[in-house]
Design an enzyme around this catalytic site. Structure first.
Site, short mmCIF file in Angstrom:
data_model
loop_
_atom_site.label_atom_id
_atom_site.label_comp_id
_atom_site.label_asym_id
_atom_site.label_seq_id
_atom_site.Cartn_x
_atom_site.Cartn_y
_atom_site.Cartn_z
N HIS A 156 0.86 -1.18 0.00
CA HIS A 156 0.00 0.00 0.00
C HIS A 156 0.89 1.23 0.00
O HIS A 156 1.19 1.80 1.05
CB HIS A 156 -0.92 -0.01 1.22
CG HIS A 156 -1.96 1.06 1.21
ND1 HIS A 156 -3.20 0.90 1.80
CD2 HIS A 156 -1.97 2.32 0.69
CE1 HIS A 156 -3.92 2.01 1.65
NE2 HIS A 156 -3.18 2.88 0.98
N HIS B 192 -8.23 -6.47 7.28
CA HIS B 192 -8.05 -5.49 8.36
C HIS B 192 -8.32 -6.13 9.71
O HIS B 192 -9.44 -6.52 10.03
CB HIS B 192 -8.92 -4.25 8.19
CG HIS B 192 -8.28 -3.01 8.81
ND1 HIS B 192 -8.12 -2.86 10.17
CD2 HIS B 192 -7.71 -1.92 8.25
CE1 HIS B 192 -7.52 -1.72 10.43
NE2 HIS B 192 -7.24 -1.13 9.27
N GLU C 213 -2.65 -1.70 -3.09
CA GLU C 213 -3.75 -0.96 -2.49
C GLU C 213 -3.45 0.53 -2.54
O GLU C 213 -2.29 0.94 -2.48
CB GLU C 213 -3.94 -1.35 -1.02
CG GLU C 213 -4.23 -2.80 -0.76
CD GLU C 213 -4.35 -3.09 0.72
OE1 GLU C 213 -4.92 -4.15 1.05
OE2 GLU C 213 -3.87 -2.29 1.55
#
Length: 238
Positions: free
Chosen positions: A43, A190, A70
């Protein structure tokens, strides 16, 4: 089969703390694959506080499973992913200074924007996934963008799991079923960890992929990376 994609952001954070190349991000990514990970997630954020743009370019030829990038789809981010051509791009609504993802997209006010982004990814042959919560109407709108998958934001599940696992997972079952009816694949990520992952996996229909970073890296400090990946993979075989 549900694939395990290892998010290596925290490895980059540790490396950046000394400004050198220890730990070696590329070696860790290769080792994760060698130990059984079925994907690598990064990310990159605008401030490059962990994964840097040059990391992404260097990882692309190295990753032999699937590379998942991401990020918030700014023009800078889109230029990066269109050059690198990962197998998957996960679109998240993070503001530039956010420490971590804290919510999924509110798709309705962003429908036109997301549809245009998904179209660009589709033309490039890149699978798209939209980060969302469990609201069924929101998921239906995500399907209208033309995206291939949604990634369910699982922090609410992780927070409630210790007190009531069944209640924690129920909204995610409903959300996954709604996504599948719309023709979307289902990813999740998450705060999933060794305590809550097996229960989540056993209840979510046709879960394609989980992306796990922080908890997995924390576990690896005690268990070692190979044993940790083995244990996470075992949670996905229930």
């Amino acid at each position: 089969m549900t694939n395990l994609s290892v998010n290596i952001n925290k490895i980059a954070t540790l490396r950046n703390a000394r400004g050198e190349n220890a730990p070696d991000l590329l070696k860790v990514a290769a080792d994760c694959e060698r130990f059984g990970a079925q994907g690598i997630t990064v990310h990159p954020r605008p401030d490059e506080r962990h994964i840097r743009r040059d990391d992404v370019y260097r990882l692309r030829p190295l990753v032999k499973t699937e590379l998942n990038i991401e990020g918030y789809p700014s023009e800078e981010f889109m230029q990066l992913v269109l050059q690198v051509r990962p197998e998957q791009v996960t679109l998240v609504p993070d503001a530039p200074g956010d420490l971590t993802s804290s919510a999924g997209w509110d798709v309705a006010p962003n429908l036109e924007f997301l549809t245009a982004i998904v179209e660009r990814l589709c033309v490039a042959g890149i699978r798209s996934s939209i980060f969302v919560g469990t609201d069924v109407d929101n998921i239906r709108l995500a399907a209208k963008t033309g995206a291939d998958r949604v990634e369910l934001y699982t922090k609410p599940y992780a927070d409630l799991y210790p007190a009531n696992p069944q209640l924690a997972v129920e909204p995610f079952v409903i959300a996954a079923e709604a996504a599948l009816r719309c023709g979307l694949g289902v990813n999740a990520g998450h705060d999933l960890n060794l305590e809550n992952l097996e229960w989540f996996h056993s209840h979510i229909p046709r879960l394609s992929e989980v992306s796990i970073g922080h908890a997995l890296v924390c576990d690896a400090l005690y268990l070692g990376l190979e044993q940790t990946i083995s244990r996470y993979r075992a949670c996905l075989k229930s």
